[in-house]
Design a protein around this motif. Structure first.
Motif, short mmCIF file in Angstrom:
data_model
loop_
_atom_site.label_atom_id
_atom_site.label_comp_id
_atom_site.label_asym_id
_atom_site.label_seq_id
_atom_site.Cartn_x
_atom_site.Cartn_y
_atom_site.Cartn_z
N SER A 1 -11.06 0.74 22.44
CA SER A 1 -10.67 -0.46 23.19
C SER A 1 -11.49 -0.58 24.46
CB SER A 1 -9.17 -0.45 23.49
OG SER A 1 -8.48 -0.64 22.28
N LEU A 2 -12.19 0.46 24.79
CA LEU A 2 -13.30 0.44 25.73
C LEU A 2 -13.06 -0.34 27.02
CD1 LEU A 2 -16.29 1.55 25.00
CD2 LEU A 2 -16.89 -0.82 25.23
N LEU B 1 -13.50 -1.86 30.75
CA LEU B 1 -14.72 -2.32 31.41
C LEU B 1 -15.13 -1.39 32.54
CD1 LEU B 1 -16.69 -4.59 31.03
CD2 LEU B 1 -15.50 -5.88 32.79
N PHE C 1 -6.32 1.36 28.12
CA PHE C 1 -5.90 1.23 26.73
C PHE C 1 -5.83 2.60 26.06
CE2 PHE C 1 -9.06 -2.01 28.03
CZ PHE C 1 -8.16 -2.99 28.41
N ARG D 1 -5.49 2.27 22.25
CA ARG D 1 -4.47 1.24 21.98
C ARG D 1 -4.07 1.18 20.50
NH1 ARG D 1 -5.20 -4.50 24.97
NH2 ARG D 1 -3.02 -4.96 25.26
N GLY E 1 -0.37 -12.22 27.75
CA GLY E 1 -1.68 -11.63 28.04
C GLY E 1 -1.87 -10.32 27.28
N TYR F 1 -2.58 -11.19 23.61
CA TYR F 1 -3.97 -11.66 23.46
C TYR F 1 -4.95 -10.50 23.52
CZ TYR F 1 -4.03 -16.71 23.12
OH TYR F 1 -3.95 -17.99 22.63
N GLY F 2 -4.77 -9.64 24.52
CA GLY F 2 -5.70 -8.53 24.68
C GLY F 2 -5.63 -7.57 23.51
N HIS G 1 -8.55 -6.57 20.62
CA HIS G 1 -9.04 -5.22 20.31
C HIS G 1 -9.01 -4.96 18.81
CE1 HIS G 1 -8.33 -3.69 24.66
NE2 HIS G 1 -9.51 -4.23 24.50
N PRO H 1 -16.51 -8.62 21.40
CA PRO H 1 -16.32 -10.07 21.37
C PRO H 1 -16.33 -10.69 22.76
CG PRO H 1 -14.29 -8.92 20.73
CD PRO H 1 -15.37 -7.89 20.87
N CYS I 1 -13.26 -7.26 35.71
CA CYS I 1 -14.24 -8.27 35.31
C CYS I 1 -14.20 -9.50 36.20
CB CYS I 1 -13.97 -8.71 33.87
SG CYS I 1 -12.44 -9.65 33.69
N MET J 1 -18.02 -10.16 29.99
CA MET J 1 -17.06 -9.50 29.11
C MET J 1 -15.76 -9.24 29.84
SD MET J 1 -19.35 -6.65 27.17
CE MET J 1 -17.94 -5.60 26.95
N CYS J 2 -14.66 -9.47 29.13
CA CYS J 2 -13.35 -9.02 29.62
C CYS J 2 -12.73 -8.23 28.49
CB CYS J 2 -12.46 -10.21 29.97
SG CYS J 2 -10.78 -9.68 30.39
N ARG J 3 -12.19 -7.08 28.80
CA ARG J 3 -11.58 -6.25 27.75
C ARG J 3 -10.06 -6.32 27.78
NH1 ARG J 3 -14.21 -5.09 23.45
NH2 ARG J 3 -13.30 -3.03 23.19
N CYS J 4 -9.50 -7.06 28.72
CA CYS J 4 -8.04 -7.06 28.86
C CYS J 4 -7.37 -8.32 28.32
CB CYS J 4 -7.62 -6.93 30.32
SG CYS J 4 -8.09 -5.39 31.10
N THR J 5 -7.92 -9.47 28.64
CA THR J 5 -7.14 -10.71 28.51
C THR J 5 -7.28 -11.43 27.18
OG1 THR J 5 -8.97 -12.02 29.35
CG2 THR J 5 -7.42 -11.18 30.98
#
Ligand code: FES
Ligand code: FES
Lengths: 830, 161
Positions: free
Chosen positions: A213-214, A216, A271, A385, A719, A722-723, A727, A756, B106, B137-141
């Motif tokens: 899930s990497l 940022l 995650f 995750r 949220g 969605y997140g 993943h 993505p 981010c 890039m956003c890894r959360c939302t």
């Protein structure tokens, strides 16, 4: 909502919920249930957050880590002289010294192999730390790192987990004689009989890839050793479970109160991935000890991709016994779990964390799990995750589709046939899980309705008639939250757990501390370490409700410090635990504090406690509202005027509470265990179209229905969904941590590990039902992992459905254009 | 290897700084460490994630892909320069109102990219927002909150004009 279930459908963009109208003598509950704006946002929006890399200390030095370029080799020699003489360099620490200065990390399996924070004697994966340079700044440290000479004797690598089980496979840890870190054969119910009674037996082989899930923000550590006191102080973005603090202390060979972990207010996502930072905490602590000064290390992205952590890849053979009407009677599953070069705690949790919910939402009672946890020349794994669930739900849901196909039933019908119902709750699964609440058929009905499933099938017919590859995928799953630490001991045989002197493990506590100042305003600290989940906001909502005050009266401090906070082994933010156990701890602490306020007010007003209520900042006598005192006055008295305090009242106003669940017991001798505490539910319907020329999978629509019990802040939950979904989708379609046969790592940058962006991310239509948990104080359950567990299966199902007419089966991920194109191409070549 | 220092004059958020830097010093490190402006985040150091995005002379650049010496004479806006006189920029407001962030790592990059996007296209469609932000890039939302925030900011900013 306290009883029964309720339905709410949210279509993006979600409208803002209205303030709830509540009246009556009861305390006003106005904040829970609202999407209030997040309390953590102002600092994050203005660049004033505090992430580890934003922290600096006096005399801070910087580290760079030299890493193995080989997957498997013996280390013959190091030459560090040139590096040590490089201007600005303070110290070079080699793996050999790590072996002398520290102990191997403990892990919960019987296999005796040694894992240190750097390679000792041998390297076992590309990227394994070999040496650390400490210098005046990062640029100098990296310059010097290039001056270190290491001589290797190459050994044959092994990366495929099935091949690693073969008798002539290269062995990573000679002391074991093979590559098996753990093997358990678990039997529940009567599997043989189920397979005898079956009308139909199906068997498939599944391959699930490695992805992450990497977050940022990469790993970040500042370690500071005090040679006089022997104390290690570490700032890092570790987020628990704090049982890993104990593991790190063992490796450093210090008492746990001499290893202080400080986590700043902000962590840039985790995650689960940052659980596995602890070997680097140990490595940098040793570097600080050798260098005699504080050392900062900020991992770079390539290091993160190749040598931090990720979920396991696995091969699974699954056999199901089915009746002609679609009833699932039994499951036999053989799993070969690839944990990489070292079985690292909390592994082999990937295999066993979902043990209680192994059957998902289905009534099947007979289960066999033959689990091999195998070590290969890849990066060690850890929590990610969904931890273990995406793998089993992929296998499970692919099988449900196979059953539907074989029996010519609709895939919804087969699932409906087998679902556990609301009447069955609480439901004990054959593997020992106790599902606390839920109405799975109702959730299923909702997703069918939302997606207009029948119309979707008609759309598909039309598309197929036009020669288009249009598919609909369905995936369900039970979402476990708040792990019971006891589940991990399933990795040990029952005989071992029965030995005298063995300390059984169980539990899942969390703590909250709340302090009211002399003017009636409160501050709260938690034993949690959020990474974007909005805990400050949620705790604010809860505390404001419980104490009858407003969010403006509440300050939550998100920093965490083992030397200052209330915490225990299970503390931290992982396994979707906050919404269940963290919120309950906050409620409990607030109620304790309220009890103290009322107790003191009773003395000040000379009214019995039971006649008092708190409302809008005042304590009232229920029947005589004239008789009242402000909370501020009570607080002022507690702090300023001890003369008025009764003997049994302590000065000041604070409360600390620890919440724990009732059904947290160690595994029984039959290996049954309630591996989590609350269990949510989710079902996805994914609609895709495959482009036959490029192999690209386009997501046309996505419907996702959840039951996470009471929702405290709808926007935060949305949220998380969605997140989590993205993943799962990323892992199913794009992301893979890939190796070649020599164990060389192929995806060391974002050019190769493809994540993505907003363009690839689908819009979801989200629906909720609400079956409050009877176990948590607000009825809430975790939701943070949910769709990450079911999205891969939904994608696989949809692509399989799209390609079904070509005779293609989908048993392997990721479904990147190359794989899909190849499948289509091969199906056309006789 | 260390190299001879060079003088640079760089204006950041309206303040002009004269500093000595190694030619190899990244602009991101210059901003974060030399100027102690820690709001610019570094997520990949190879130009993909967009976390380090800042505005240089009004255009977005990736501060991890530039040397500080390349910014000599330039005017830079970082996240710290977006709110003015204690008042949030409409994009910051919109991110706050629409849950456009989770961990926030981010976020500075997204905000500055979105600034440029709305500057060039004050009335974007949802599709244009997604494409316009595809360098971050956003890894959360899962991006939904971000897209909604930018669309909300666009209509608010339009209404204010
Ligand atoms: S840090 Fe500059 S683009 Fe990722
Ligand atoms: S909010 Fe965490 S990466 Fe975007």
């Amino acid at each position: 909502m306290k009883d029964g279930t309720a339905t709410m459908v949210m279509t993006p963009p979600a409208t803002k919920p209205k303030k709830k109208e509540v009246s009556g003598q009861e305390l006003r509950k106005t904040w829970v249930g609202q999407s209030i704006k997040r309390r953590e946002d102002p600092r994050l929006l203005t660049g004033r957050g505090t992430f580890v890399d934003d922290i600096t200390l006096p005399n801070l030095h910087h580290a760079a880590i030299l890493r193995s370029p080989r997957a498997h080799a013996r280390i013959l020699s190091y030459d560090t002289r040139e590096a040590e003489n490089h201007p600005g360099v303070i110290a070079v620490l080699t793996g050999e010294e790590v072996g002398q200065m520290s102990k191997p990390f403990p892990v919960g399996v019987t296999a005796a192999f040694k894992y240190y924070s750097a390679a000792v004697g041998k390297v076992r994966y590309v990227g394994e730390p070999v040496a650390v340079v400490v210098a005046s700044d990062r640029y100098v440290a990296e310059d010097a790192m290039e001056l270190i000479q290491v001589e290797y004797e190459p050994l044959p690598p092994i990366v495929n987990c099935e091949a690693a089980l073969e008798a002539d496979a290269p062995v990573l840890h000679e002391e074991l004689g093979n590559n098996i870190g753990c093997h358990r054969l678990l039997n529940y119910g009567d599997v043989d009989q189920a397979f005898e009674e079956a009308d139909l037996i199906l068997k498939e082989r599944f391959v699930f890839p490695r992805y992450s899930s990497l977050p940022l923000e990469t790993y970040a550590v500042i370690a500071d050793f005090d040679a006089i006191t022997g104390m290690f102080t570490v700032h890092s973005n570790f987020m628990g479970p704090f049982s890993m603090h104990a593991v790190a202390a063992r490796a450093l060979d210090v008492e746990e109160n001499k290893l202080r972990f400080i986590v700043p207010s902000d962590i840039g996502g985790s995650f689960g991935i940052k659980t596995s930072i602890y070997p680097y905490i140990v490595l940098l602590s040793l570097a600080s000890r050798k260098a005699g000064r504080p050392v900062k290390w900020i991992e770079d992205r390539q290091e993160h991709l190749m040598a931090s952590s990720c979920q396991t890849d696995r091969v699974a053979y699954r056999e199901v016994a089915v009746k002609n009407d679609g009833t699932l009677l039994g499951i036999k599953s053989k799993v070969i779990e690839n944990v990489g070069a070292y079985l690292r705690a909390p592994e082999p949790a990937c295999t066993f964390r979902p043990i209680g919910n192994f059957v998902g939402p289905y009534k099947v009672r007979n289960v066999q799990l033959d689990a091999y946890v195998v070590m290969t020349n890849k990066c060690p794994t850890g929590p990610n995750r969904g931890y273990g669930c995406q793998q089993i739900y992929f296998e499970q849901e692919r099988m449900m589709d196979r059953i539907a196909e074989e029996l010519e039933l609709d895939p919804i019908e087969v699932r409906m046939k087998n679902l556990i119902t609301a009447e069955d709750m609480p439901y004990t699964t054959p593997t020992g899980g106790i599902y606390d609440s839920g109405d799975y058929p109702k959730a299923m009905d909702l997703v069918v309705e939302m997606s207009q499933y029948t119309k979707l099938r008609e759309r598909q017919k039309k598309a197929r008639a036009e020669g288009r590859l249009f598919g609909i995928g369905i995936a369900t799953g039970v979402d476990p939250s708040v792990s019971n630490m006891g589940y991990i001991t399933i990795a040990l045989p029952p005989e071992f757990r029965a030995r005298a002197g063995y300390l059984p493990k169980s539990g899942s506590a969390e703590s909250a501390t709340i302090q009211m100042n002399q003017r009636g305003k409160v501050s709260v600290t938690m034993g949690t370490t959020p990474q974007g989940q909005g805990h400050e906001t949620v705790v604010t909502q809860i505390v404001a409700d419980e104490l009858g005050i407003t969010p403006d009266d509440v300050v939550i401090v998100d920093e965490f410090d083992t030397a200052k906070h209330g915490w225990s082994i299970s503390s931290g933010t992982y396994a979707s635990r906050f919404a269940s156990v963290g919120t309950s701890a906050a409620v409990l602490a607030a109620r304790k504090l309220k009890g103290k306020i009322i107790h003191l007010a009773a003395a000040l007003l000379s009214v019995p406690e039971e006649d008092l209520i708190i409302q809008e900042g005042k304590v009232f006598a229920k029947d005589n509202p004239e008789k009242n005192i402000t909370v501020k006055r009570v607080a002022g008295t507690a702090h300023w005027n001890h003369e008025l305090l009764p003997d049994d009242v302590e000065a000041g106003l604070q409360a600390r509470a620890v919440f724990r669940f009732p059904a947290n017991v160690a595994p029984d001798p039959q290996d049954r265990v309630n591996s989590s505490n609350t269990y949510g539910f989710m079902v996805e319907i994914a609609v895709v179209e495959v482009d036959p020329d490029s192999g690209k999978v386009n997501i046309l629509d996505w419907f996702s229905v959840h039951d996470a019990g009471t929702i405290i802040n709808p926007k935060i939950v949305e949220g998380q969904i969605y997140g989590g979904a993205l993943h799962g989708i990323g892992g199913a379609l794009f992301e893979e941590l890939a190796y070649d046969d020599d164990g060389q790592f192929l995806t060391g940058s974002f050019m190769h590990y493809v994540c993505p962006t907003a363009v690839e991310a689908p819009k979801l239509t989200i629906g909720h039902i609400c079956s409050p948990s009877p176990l948590t104080l607000l009825g809430s359950k975790g939701a943070g992992e949910s769709s990450s567990e079911t999205a891969p299966a939904a994608i696989a199902g949809a692509v399989a459905d799209a390609l079904g007419p070509l005779g293609i089966r989908i048993n392997e991920l990721p479904l990147n254009p190359k794989r899909v194109w190849t499948l289509i191409h091969e199906s056309k070549t006789p | 290897m260390p190299q001879a220092y060079r003088s640079v004059e760089i204006t950041v958020n309206g303040l002009t700084y004269n500093r000595q830097v190694e030619p190899r010093r990244l602009l991101s490190d210059f901003l974060r460490e030399d100027l102690d402006l820690r709001g610019t985040h570094v997520g990949c150091e190879h130009g993909i994630c967009g976390a380090c995005t800042v505005l240089m002379n009004g255009y977005t650049v990736r501060s991890c892909l530039m040397f500080a010496v390349q910014a000599n004479g330039a005017e830079i806006t970082t996240i710290e320069g977006l709110a003015k006189n204690g008042k949030l920029h409409p994009l910051q407001e919109a991110f706050w109102e629409n849950h456009g962030l989770q961990c926030g790592f981010c976020t500075p990059g997204f905000l500055l990219s979105a600034c440029e996007l709305l500057e060039r296209n004050p009335d974007p469609t949802e599709e244009e927002v997604r494409v316009g932000l595809s360098g971050n890039m956003c890894r959360c939302t899962g991006y939904q909150g971000i897209v909604e925030s930018v669309l909300a900011a666009a209509s608010k900013m339009k209404a204010q004009k």
